[in-house]
Write a protein that holds these residues in place. Structure first.
Motif, PDB file in Angstrom:
ATOM      1  N   SER A  86       1.372  19.047 -11.646  1.00  0.00           N
ATOM      2  CA  SER A  86       1.950  19.208 -12.980  1.00  0.00           C
ATOM      3  C   SER A  86       1.370  18.147 -13.907  1.00  0.00           C
ATOM      4  CB  SER A  86       3.471  19.045 -12.916  1.00  0.00           C
ATOM      5  OG  SER A  86       3.800  17.694 -12.592  1.00  0.00           O
ATOM      6  N   ALA A  87       1.581  18.316 -15.198  1.00  0.00           N
ATOM      7  CA  ALA A  87       1.104  17.332 -16.181  1.00  0.00           C
ATOM      8  C   ALA A  87       1.723  15.961 -15.915  1.00  0.00           C
ATOM      9  CB  ALA A  87       1.425  17.797 -17.590  1.00  0.00           C
ATOM     10  N   THR A  88       2.981  15.939 -15.536  1.00  0.00           N
ATOM     11  CA  THR A  88       3.656  14.670 -15.242  1.00  0.00           C
ATOM     12  C   THR A  88       3.005  13.977 -14.043  1.00  0.00           C
ATOM     13  OG1 THR A  88       5.741  15.543 -16.087  1.00  0.00           O
ATOM     14  CG2 THR A  88       5.874  13.621 -14.646  1.00  0.00           C
ATOM     15  N   LEU A  93      -0.892  10.039 -11.606  1.00  0.00           N
ATOM     16  CA  LEU A  93      -2.130   9.810 -10.848  1.00  0.00           C
ATOM     17  C   LEU A  93      -3.152   9.042 -11.686  1.00  0.00           C
ATOM     18  CD1 LEU A  93      -3.634  10.326  -8.206  1.00  0.00           C
ATOM     19  CD2 LEU A  93      -4.361  12.532  -9.139  1.00  0.00           C
ATOM     20  N   ILE A  94      -3.267   9.385 -12.939  1.00  0.00           N
ATOM     21  CA  ILE A  94      -4.176   8.676 -13.851  1.00  0.00           C
ATOM     22  C   ILE A  94      -3.743   7.226 -14.005  1.00  0.00           C
ATOM     23  CG2 ILE A  94      -4.948   8.516 -16.264  1.00  0.00           C
ATOM     24  CD1 ILE A  94      -4.815  11.659 -16.260  1.00  0.00           C
ATOM     25  N   ASP A  95      -2.447   7.015 -14.195  1.00  0.00           N
ATOM     26  CA  ASP A  95      -1.931   5.639 -14.327  1.00  0.00           C
ATOM     27  C   ASP A  95      -2.193   4.835 -13.059  1.00  0.00           C
ATOM     28  OD1 ASP A  95      -1.074   6.165 -16.892  1.00  0.00           O
ATOM     29  OD2 ASP A  95       1.025   6.531 -16.314  1.00  0.00           O
ATOM     30  N   LEU A  96      -2.016   5.469 -11.906  1.00  0.00           N
ATOM     31  CA  LEU A  96      -2.282   4.785 -10.635  1.00  0.00           C
ATOM     32  C   LEU A  96      -3.765   4.425 -10.517  1.00  0.00           C
ATOM     33  CD1 LEU A  96      -1.438   3.790  -7.827  1.00  0.00           C
ATOM     34  CD2 LEU A  96      -1.786   6.145  -7.007  1.00  0.00           C
ATOM     35  N   ALA A  97      -4.641   5.344 -10.886  1.00  0.00           N
ATOM     36  CA  ALA A  97      -6.085   5.082 -10.824  1.00  0.00           C
ATOM     37  C   ALA A  97      -6.464   3.927 -11.735  1.00  0.00           C
ATOM     38  CB  ALA A  97      -6.869   6.337 -11.176  1.00  0.00           C
ATOM     39  N   LYS A  98      -5.895   3.905 -12.935  1.00  0.00           N
ATOM     40  CA  LYS A  98      -6.174   2.806 -13.875  1.00  0.00           C
ATOM     41  C   LYS A  98      -5.702   1.482 -13.298  1.00  0.00           C
ATOM     42  CE  LYS A  98      -5.994   5.485 -18.162  1.00  0.00           C
ATOM     43  NZ  LYS A  98      -5.200   5.760 -19.376  1.00  0.00           N
ATOM     44  N   ARG A  99      -4.514   1.473 -12.706  1.00  0.00           N
ATOM     45  CA  ARG A  99      -3.983   0.242 -12.119  1.00  0.00           C
ATOM     46  C   ARG A  99      -4.837  -0.250 -10.961  1.00  0.00           C
ATOM     47  NH1 ARG A  99       1.469   0.219  -8.949  1.00  0.00           N
ATOM     48  NH2 ARG A  99      -0.024   0.444  -7.302  1.00  0.00           N
TER      49      ARG A  99
END
Length: 102
Positions: A86-88, A93-99
């Motif tokens: 889902s978009a959420t 996942l994007i936030d985790l990758a950035k972190r």
């Protein structure tokens, strides 16, 4: 990409997969020393064989030549799994990758 880079990339991908040169040659229905002859720089694969090598590693030719793809098989698995999120969940996942990149 220079021929030696092709040899190095095949070696990198082969090592990530945990297989020997002779096993890869066998898997591609080639003689035992086929991959060794490529990785030693004695020969280069034909275009047809190059595409088979890419298929063997489950990557595109573009991914083969893009050295930023350190783990192309794992990245492809991640993308395939992300397609149904889902978009959420994608945002998480994007936030985790950035972190993880920081």
């Amino acid at each position: 990409m220079k021929p030696t880079c092709i040899a190095q990339r095949i070696t990198q991908l082969r090592m990530q997969k945990g297989i020997s040169e002779s096993q890869m040659s066998f898997d591609l229905d080639k003689s035992r020393g086929y991959i060794q002859s490529i990785t030693s720089g004695k020969t280069n694969p034909s275009f047809q064989e190059f595409f088979k090598i890419c298929e063997y590693f489950h990557i595109t030719p573009s991914q083969f030549f893009d050295m930023d793809y350190k783990e192309p098989t794992l990245l492809d698995t991640l993308v395939q799994n992300a397609k149904t999120l889902s978009a959420t969940d994608l945002t998480l996942l994007i936030d985790l990758a950035k972190r993880l990149n920081n």
